[in-house]
Design a protein around this motif. Structure first.
Motif, mmCIF file in Angstrom:
data_model
loop_
_atom_site.group_PDB
_atom_site.id
_atom_site.type_symbol
_atom_site.label_atom_id
_atom_site.label_comp_id
_atom_site.label_asym_id
_atom_site.label_seq_id
_atom_site.Cartn_x
_atom_site.Cartn_y
_atom_site.Cartn_z
ATOM 1 N N ALA A 1 33.567 57.894 41.296
ATOM 2 C CA ALA A 1 34.270 56.521 41.170
ATOM 3 C C ALA A 1 33.607 56.172 39.630
ATOM 4 N N PHE A 2 32.613 56.652 39.158
ATOM 5 C CA PHE A 2 32.123 56.299 37.727
ATOM 6 C C PHE A 2 32.661 56.999 36.871
ATOM 7 N N GLU B 1 40.334 54.043 28.871
ATOM 8 C CA GLU B 1 40.694 53.566 27.530
ATOM 9 C C GLU B 1 42.584 54.194 27.566
ATOM 10 N N GLN B 2 42.684 55.118 27.990
ATOM 11 C CA GLN B 2 43.932 55.664 28.022
ATOM 12 C C GLN B 2 44.889 54.901 28.735
ATOM 13 N N GLU B 3 44.585 54.130 29.915
ATOM 14 C CA GLU B 3 45.456 53.570 30.712
ATOM 15 C C GLU B 3 45.486 52.006 30.529
ATOM 16 N N GLY B 4 44.492 51.552 29.469
ATOM 17 C CA GLY B 4 44.430 50.094 29.086
ATOM 18 C C GLY B 4 43.495 49.401 29.980
ATOM 19 N N TRP B 5 42.425 49.961 30.627
ATOM 20 C CA TRP B 5 41.540 49.593 31.262
ATOM 21 C C TRP B 5 42.128 48.478 32.617
ATOM 22 N N PRO B 6 43.029 49.182 33.619
ATOM 23 C CA PRO B 6 43.615 48.369 34.393
ATOM 24 C C PRO B 6 42.574 47.851 35.528
ATOM 25 N N LEU B 7 43.120 47.015 36.474
ATOM 26 C CA LEU B 7 42.321 46.429 37.575
ATOM 27 C C LEU B 7 41.263 47.748 38.421
ATOM 28 N N TRP B 8 42.013 48.760 38.570
ATOM 29 C CA TRP B 8 41.441 49.849 39.302
ATOM 30 C C TRP B 8 40.396 50.405 38.820
ATOM 31 N N THR B 9 40.217 50.453 37.498
ATOM 32 C CA THR B 9 39.070 50.917 36.817
ATOM 33 C C THR B 9 37.945 50.203 36.911
ATOM 34 N N TRP B 10 37.850 48.942 37.031
ATOM 35 C CA TRP B 10 36.813 47.902 37.232
ATOM 36 C C TRP B 10 36.350 48.090 38.749
ATOM 37 N N VAL B 11 37.527 48.280 39.654
ATOM 38 C CA VAL B 11 37.195 48.281 40.945
ATOM 39 C C VAL B 11 36.455 49.592 41.321
ATOM 40 N N SER B 12 36.776 50.667 40.825
ATOM 41 C CA SER B 12 36.039 52.084 40.820
ATOM 42 C C SER B 12 34.539 51.928 40.407
ATOM 43 N N LEU B 13 34.440 51.194 39.301
ATOM 44 C CA LEU B 13 33.015 51.270 38.798
ATOM 45 C C LEU B 13 32.158 50.284 39.759
ATOM 46 N N GLY B 14 32.705 49.164 40.054
ATOM 47 C CA GLY B 14 32.088 48.650 41.112
ATOM 48 C C GLY B 14 31.653 49.364 42.236
ATOM 49 N N ALA B 15 32.697 50.068 42.845
ATOM 50 C CA ALA B 15 32.629 50.903 43.968
ATOM 51 C C ALA B 15 31.573 51.983 43.779
ATOM 52 N N ALA B 16 31.349 52.739 42.425
ATOM 53 C CA ALA B 16 30.382 53.536 42.348
ATOM 54 C C ALA B 16 28.896 53.150 42.509
#
Length: 487
Positions: A236-237, A245-260
């Motif tokens: 998740a991290f 960066e490639q995907e433009g930092w969509p919402l799922w990336t931040w959710v995943s970092l929080g889940a990590a």
């Protein structure tokens, strides 16, 4: 704590104590075998970077596909490192080392023969898994087969190899792609591993000592719940850092970092309860309680983030902004790689007075070098000879921040805990590298986008901001280096 001399290491297994038929156990040969494998596996984290444009053209890869070709290795490598360490402890370091090396070599061959982006991604994932099984055994074999001064020298060599793989990968990748051997384009960056791996398999089977079936770690379970939770937390991290960066930092990336963060907290709670019940947690609490381990983790993460960010951003600038060829871009990093290795091998011979300032001084030198590189390149030029002087300074500084930290952190780890320590610290360094590429790469790319059309000047401006940020991170490392001295 004011001492800078590593504590006396605990006794390790004597090489040759369990000699098997057909083996020729000598410490120098053991070290050469394991460090060659270490270097080869680490090389593949970065060797693909300079081959990426050729891969994209020849395989008609999309941007996301190319990103996964580059990052797939890193994802499985980071996720499975702790698992690889525990498998070595349970099944035998020699046996698991050979299996990991065989998987890595076979996957390298498959990568080099891939006919589509999908195939290459799949085999890169497998290659990373083989590396994750292989790499933790290197440190464990060093810990168990060297003692006293020989052990400290071996750990110094290990540190040098571990930290020079990034820059060396850029250099070797540039050489192989530019050579275009027999018209094979990008494929030699993978195929070069095959003959080396085959020779190494034959040599390692002969020189590595037989596994001792009476080792206490054999009785410990794999702690499957802990493995699943840690693997999920690292995944998740890692995935959003690699693809954000490639995907433009969509919402799922931040959710995943929080889940990590949440999953890791659950993992820590579970491991603590397991240890209190007398179970076998994934990482021994004794490893985490080694004096100075917390500071060492911070410093290792910081120096690897600065090192990887430094290499990544400068690589993007010289290839994209200055138009360097793959070969010239790779060779630009040669001075840094050389001095990193030399300092890692020799710092212990320096005077005691000088050694007291190695870690904070190294971080400070890295910070100054980052500022110097940014200023030298800020006008869109190539920096001339002074750029190479700054790169040498950066290599020296980051080596001084890394090698003494790692060696001293491992000096008090007992041989029976080598597997836990190797997996844990290898994961820390890997996550540090990922964080550096993601954070400082994002700063650089955002700087270019804010200035419109890319070019030498806009790239140089973005590089200057990125290298100021790198200097700030290195300065934090210097402050952490002073904390231990005041204790």
């Amino acid at each position: 704590m004011t001492t800078t001399t590593p504590p006396t290491a605990a006794p390790a297994s004597t090489p040759g104590s369990s000699k098997a038929p057909g083996t020729d156990i000598r410490p120098g040969r053991i070290l050469a075998a394991v460090l060659t494998a270490q270097f080869m596996a680490l090389l593949d984290v970065f060797i693909v970077n300079v081959a990426a444009p050729t891969i994209r053209v020849e395989l008609d890869a999309s941007g996301a596909g190319l990103q996964l070709v580059i990052a797939g290795y890193t994802i499985t490598y980071a996720v499975l490192l702790i698992t690889g360490a525990r498998l070595g402890e349970r099944l035998g370091h020699r046996r698991v080392y050979l299996v990991g090396l065989a998987v890595f070599t076979a996957a390298s061959l498959a990568c080099g023969l891939s006919q589509s982006t999908g195939q290459l991604i799949a085999f890169r994932l497998l290659q990373g898994a083989g590396s994750a099984v292989l790499i933790p055994q290197v440190l464990s074999l060093i810990q168990r087969n060297f003692t006293g001064e020989a052990r400290m020298k071996a750990l110094g060599a290990y540190s040098a190899v571990l930290a020079t793989g990034a820059a060396a990968g850029q250099v070797v990748g540039g050489l192989l792609v530019s050579a275009d051997l027999f018209g094979t384009g990008w494929r030699p960056v993978f195929l070069v591993n095959v003959p080396v791996g085959l020779v190494l398999l034959a040599v390692a089977a002969r020189v590595l000592p037989r596994d001792d079936r009476s080792e206490p770690g054999r009785a410990r379970g794999l702690d499957l719940p802990g493995l699943v939770m840690l693997g999920a937390a690292v995944s998740a991290f890692t995935v959003p850092l690699v693809l954000g960066e490639q995907e433009g930092w969509p919402l799922w990336t931040w959710v995943s970092l929080g889940a990590a963060a949440v999953i890791f907290a659950l993992f820590c709670g579970y491991e603590g309860r397991l240890a209190r019940r007398g179970g076998a947690p994934l990482i021994s609490p004794r490893v985490l309680r080694v004096p100075g381990m917390g500071l060492a983790v911070f410093r290792l993460g910081a120096v690897m983030a600065v090192n990887s960010g430094f290499l990544f951003v400068l690589s993007l600038h010289v290839q994209g902004g200055l138009g360097y060829s793959a070969l010239r871009a790779g060779l630009t990093f040669a001075p840094s790689a050389i001095v990193f290795g030399v300092v890692g091998l020799t710092w212990r011979k320096w005077s005691v007075q000088l050694q007291r300032a190695l870690i904070p001084g190294g971080f400070a030198l890295a910070a100054v070098s980052c500022v110097a590189v940014g200023l030298l390149l800020r006008d869109g030029g190539d920096g001339g000879i002074w750029l190479y002087a700054a790169l040498v300074g950066g290599g020296v500084g980051m080596s001084l921040g890394f090698s003494p930290t790692l060696t001293r952190a491992l000096a008090t780890v007992r041989p029976e805990e080598a597997a836990d320590a190797s997996g844990f610290l290898a994961t820390v360094t890997q996550l540090g590298q990922l964080t550096g590429v993601a954070v400082f790469g994002a700063i650089f790319l955002a700087g270019i986008e804010s200035q419109g059309a890319p070019g030498a000047y806009s790239s140089a401006d973005a590089l200057l901001v990125s290298f100021y940020a790198l200097a700030a991170a290195a300065a934090l490392g210097a402050v952490s280096g002073l904390v231990r001295r005041r204790r």
